[in-house]
Design a protein around this motif. Structure first.
Motif, PDB file in Angstrom:
ATOM      1  N   GLU A  71       0.837  -1.207   0.000  1.00 38.65           N
ATOM      2  CA  GLU A  71       0.000   0.000   0.000  1.00 38.65           C
ATOM      3  C   GLU A  71       0.869   1.253   0.000  1.00 38.65           C
ATOM      4  N   GLN A  72       1.943   1.221   0.788  1.00 33.46           N
ATOM      5  CA  GLN A  72       2.825   2.382   0.812  1.00 33.46           C
ATOM      6  C   GLN A  72       3.522   2.560  -0.537  1.00 33.46           C
ATOM      7  N   LEU A  73       3.918   1.412  -1.122  1.00 32.46           N
ATOM      8  CA  LEU A  73       4.563   1.465  -2.438  1.00 32.46           C
ATOM      9  C   LEU A  73       3.599   2.015  -3.488  1.00 32.46           C
ATOM     10  N   GLU A  74       2.348   1.553  -3.400  1.00 32.88           N
ATOM     11  CA  GLU A  74       1.336   2.013  -4.356  1.00 32.88           C
ATOM     12  C   GLU A  74       1.104   3.507  -4.249  1.00 32.88           C
ATOM     13  N   SER A  75       1.163   4.029  -3.020  1.00 26.96           N
ATOM     14  CA  SER A  75       0.909   5.461  -2.836  1.00 26.96           C
ATOM     15  C   SER A  75       2.040   6.307  -3.395  1.00 26.96           C
ATOM     16  N   GLN A  76       3.216   5.683  -3.617  1.00 24.03           N
ATOM     17  CA  GLN A  76       4.368   6.457  -4.078  1.00 24.03           C
ATOM     18  C   GLN A  76       4.667   6.254  -5.565  1.00 24.03           C
ATOM     19  N   VAL A  77       4.192   5.144  -6.122  1.00 21.37           N
ATOM     20  CA  VAL A  77       4.535   4.832  -7.513  1.00 21.37           C
ATOM     21  C   VAL A  77       3.755   5.716  -8.474  1.00 21.37           C
ATOM     22  N   GLU A  78       4.450   6.275  -9.429  1.00 17.67           N
ATOM     23  CA  GLU A  78       3.829   7.081 -10.479  1.00 17.67           C
ATOM     24  C   GLU A  78       4.256   6.551 -11.835  1.00 17.67           C
ATOM     25  N   VAL A  79       3.347   6.669 -12.782  1.00 15.16           N
ATOM     26  CA  VAL A  79       3.672   6.387 -14.182  1.00 15.16           C
ATOM     27  C   VAL A  79       3.735   7.739 -14.887  1.00 15.16           C
ATOM     28  N   LEU A  82      20.687  28.484 -20.262  1.00 17.54           N
ATOM     29  CA  LEU A  82      21.747  28.450 -21.267  1.00 17.54           C
ATOM     30  C   LEU A  82      21.336  27.656 -22.514  1.00 17.54           C
ATOM     31  N   ALA A  83      20.706  26.472 -22.291  1.00 15.90           N
ATOM     32  CA  ALA A  83      20.439  25.573 -23.424  1.00 15.90           C
ATOM     33  C   ALA A  83      18.963  25.402 -23.733  1.00 15.90           C
ATOM     34  N   GLY A  84      18.106  26.070 -22.975  1.00 16.34           N
ATOM     35  CA  GLY A  84      16.666  25.897 -23.191  1.00 16.34           C
ATOM     36  C   GLY A  84      16.095  24.813 -22.301  1.00 16.34           C
ATOM     37  N   ASN A  85      14.781  24.845 -22.148  1.00 16.69           N
ATOM     38  CA  ASN A  85      14.105  23.859 -21.290  1.00 16.69           C
ATOM     39  C   ASN A  85      14.129  22.489 -21.957  1.00 16.69           C
ATOM     40  N   PRO A  86      14.830  21.509 -21.355  1.00 22.53           N
ATOM     41  CA  PRO A  86      14.919  20.189 -22.003  1.00 22.53           C
ATOM     42  C   PRO A  86      13.753  19.282 -21.680  1.00 22.53           C
ATOM     43  N   PHE A  87      12.864  19.685 -20.757  1.00 21.75           N
ATOM     44  CA  PHE A  87      11.819  18.774 -20.291  1.00 21.75           C
ATOM     45  C   PHE A  87      10.575  18.866 -21.175  1.00 21.75           C
ATOM     46  N   PRO A  88       9.955  17.751 -21.490  1.00 21.03           N
ATOM     47  CA  PRO A  88       8.717  17.765 -22.296  1.00 21.03           C
ATOM     48  C   PRO A  88       7.483  17.914 -21.405  1.00 21.03           C
ATOM     49  N   ASP A  89       6.358  18.201 -22.029  1.00 24.66           N
ATOM     50  CA  ASP A  89       5.089  18.122 -21.291  1.00 24.66           C
ATOM     51  C   ASP A  89       4.917  16.683 -20.807  1.00 24.66           C
ATOM     52  N   THR A  90       4.358  16.558 -19.608  1.00 26.22           N
ATOM     53  CA  THR A  90       4.323  15.230 -18.973  1.00 26.22           C
ATOM     54  C   THR A  90       2.957  14.964 -18.360  1.00 26.22           C
ATOM     55  N   ILE A  91       2.497  13.730 -18.531  1.00 27.40           N
ATOM     56  CA  ILE A  91       1.286  13.285 -17.827  1.00 27.40           C
ATOM     57  C   ILE A  91       1.718  12.322 -16.723  1.00 27.40           C
ATOM     58  N   ARG A  92       1.351  12.642 -15.496  1.00 24.39           N
ATOM     59  CA  ARG A  92       1.675  11.780 -14.364  1.00 24.39           C
ATOM     60  C   ARG A  92       0.416  11.061 -13.902  1.00 24.39           C
ATOM     61  N   MET A  93       0.551   9.756 -13.709  1.00 24.82           N
ATOM     62  CA  MET A  93      -0.606   8.934 -13.333  1.00 24.82           C
ATOM     63  C   MET A  93      -0.308   8.145 -12.069  1.00 24.82           C
ATOM     64  N   ARG A  94      -1.310   7.994 -11.219  1.00 21.97           N
ATOM     65  CA  ARG A  94      -1.246   7.088 -10.072  1.00 21.97           C
ATOM     66  C   ARG A  94      -2.224   5.945 -10.332  1.00 21.97           C
ATOM     67  N   VAL A  95      -1.743   4.716 -10.106  1.00 23.55           N
ATOM     68  CA  VAL A  95      -2.573   3.541 -10.391  1.00 23.55           C
ATOM     69  C   VAL A  95      -3.160   2.991  -9.098  1.00 23.55           C
ATOM     70  N   GLY A  96      -4.212   2.179  -9.262  1.00 24.41           N
ATOM     71  CA  GLY A  96      -4.884   1.630  -8.083  1.00 24.41           C
ATOM     72  C   GLY A  96      -4.030   0.616  -7.361  1.00 24.41           C
ATOM     73  N   ARG A  97      -3.294  -0.230  -8.106  1.00 25.38           N
ATOM     74  CA  ARG A  97      -2.418  -1.232  -7.515  1.00 25.38           C
ATOM     75  C   ARG A  97      -1.061  -1.138  -8.177  1.00 25.38           C
ATOM     76  N   VAL A  98      -0.030  -1.459  -7.395  1.00 25.29           N
ATOM     77  CA  VAL A  98       1.315  -1.332  -7.947  1.00 25.29           C
ATOM     78  C   VAL A  98       1.522  -2.300  -9.115  1.00 25.29           C
ATOM     79  N   TYR A 102       8.134   4.236 -15.209  1.00 27.06           N
ATOM     80  CA  TYR A 102       7.356   3.909 -13.999  1.00 27.06           C
ATOM     81  C   TYR A 102       8.208   3.224 -12.946  1.00 27.06           C
ATOM     82  N   GLY A 103       9.517   3.346 -13.035  1.00 27.79           N
ATOM     83  CA  GLY A 103      10.385   2.754 -12.019  1.00 27.79           C
ATOM     84  C   GLY A 103      10.432   1.247 -12.097  1.00 27.79           C
TER      85      GLY A 103
END
Length: 287
Positions: free
Chosen positions: A48-56, A107-123, A144-145
């Motif tokens: 449960e703790q792992l599930e609360s921390q895992v993101e996709v 210096l080089a511009g923003n390297p990060f893309p637009d991102t969708i972060r999701m939390r799942v019901g079960r790990v 997703y680690g």
């Protein structure tokens, strides 16, 4: 009832070896069963703790339709929460953790893309959700680690499955031990049982001392097993909380005591069922 109780105690003393063997086996079985249940409780808490921390996290391409992709991932039943972050928001987050990221972006511009972060019901849902999102047009890559989520899930699931399998085998072995112990006791008293049948004693009357014997063995094993297990678990959990505070060890008595009570009830039930089955079978053989 006093007569039946006295006969049960006499049978336990007369067949001390088989009674002690059954008591020992049942105590060990209940100890293992309780340990597995408490271990499973902590495994579930860890999951449960792992599930609360895992993101996709889905990283989008420049041409992606962000709003449409967000709406699509929200339709997945495994996804309980989804959030769209612009590249500026991602850079702001990274700057909080790594201040040099802002200087590098200047210096080089923003390297990060637009991102969708999701939390799942079960790990366990992390991998299928990541695979499904990866196939959507406009998604460049998904993270997703996997390096720690998959091994953790496999290990915890294997521990839980092995524990249940071991307990099932031990319970089956205990049941057969009780069957043998009761049959030995009834065989030793076969002449007495034969006289009782000739005098018109009912099967229930003949069976009662052996049922009480099974209940007594189950009760004694339950008291020993739950007492030892409760003391050992509380002492061990107290030490683990001090030395390994990262693990969510369950120390709440309101959660632990119902499990120990369930183990005790199961021990008594196994003793009763084993005795009932053995006596019924023996009496059928005499007819």
């Amino acid at each position: 009832m006093n007569y039946h109780l006295r006969q049960a105690l006499l049978a336990m003393r007369a067949n001390f070896t088989s009674t002690f063997s059954t008591l020992t086996t049942m105590t060990i079985t209940l100890l293992v069963l309780g340990a597995v249940l408490l271990l499973t409780l902590n495994v579930n808490r860890t999951l449960e703790q792992l599930e609360s921390q895992v993101e996709v996290a889905a990283y989008l391409t420049e041409q992606a339709d962000d709003a449409n992709l967000l709406a699509q991932v929200k339709q997945y039943p495994q996804v309980r929460e989804a959030q769209l972050l612009s590249k500026e928001q991602v850079l702001a987050e990274m700057t909080r953790d790594y201040p040099y990221a802002k200087e590098a972006a200047d210096l080089a511009g923003n390297p990060f893309p637009d991102t969708i972060r999701m939390r799942v019901g079960r790990v366990e849902d992390s991998r299928p959700v990541a695979s499904a999102v990866q196939r959507l047009p406009g998604v460049e890559s998904v993270e997703y680690g996997a390096g720690y989520v998959d091994p953790a899930v496999r290990t915890l699931t294997a521990v839980r499955t092995a524990g249940y399998g071991l307990v099932s085998l031990l319970l089956l072995g205990t049941l057969f031990n009780i069957l043998n112990a009761v049959r030995v006791a009834m065989y030793a008293r076969r002449n007495e049982i034969g006289v009782m049948r000739l005098l018109g004693a009912t099967p229930a009357f003949i069976r009662m001392p052996h049922l009480i014997e099974g209940i007594l063995v189950g009760l004694i094993a339950s008291v020993i097993a739950t007492g030892a297990l409760g003391f050992a678990y509380l002492e061990l959990s107290r030490r683990l909380v001090q030395f390994v505070p990262v693990f969510p060890i369950v120390t709440d008595l309101n959660t632990i005591l119902p499990i120990l009570a369930g183990v005790a009830v199961l021990g008594i039930a196994v003793g009763l069922i084993g005795s009932l089955f053995a006596t019924s079978r023996y009496l059928r053989e005499l007819e």
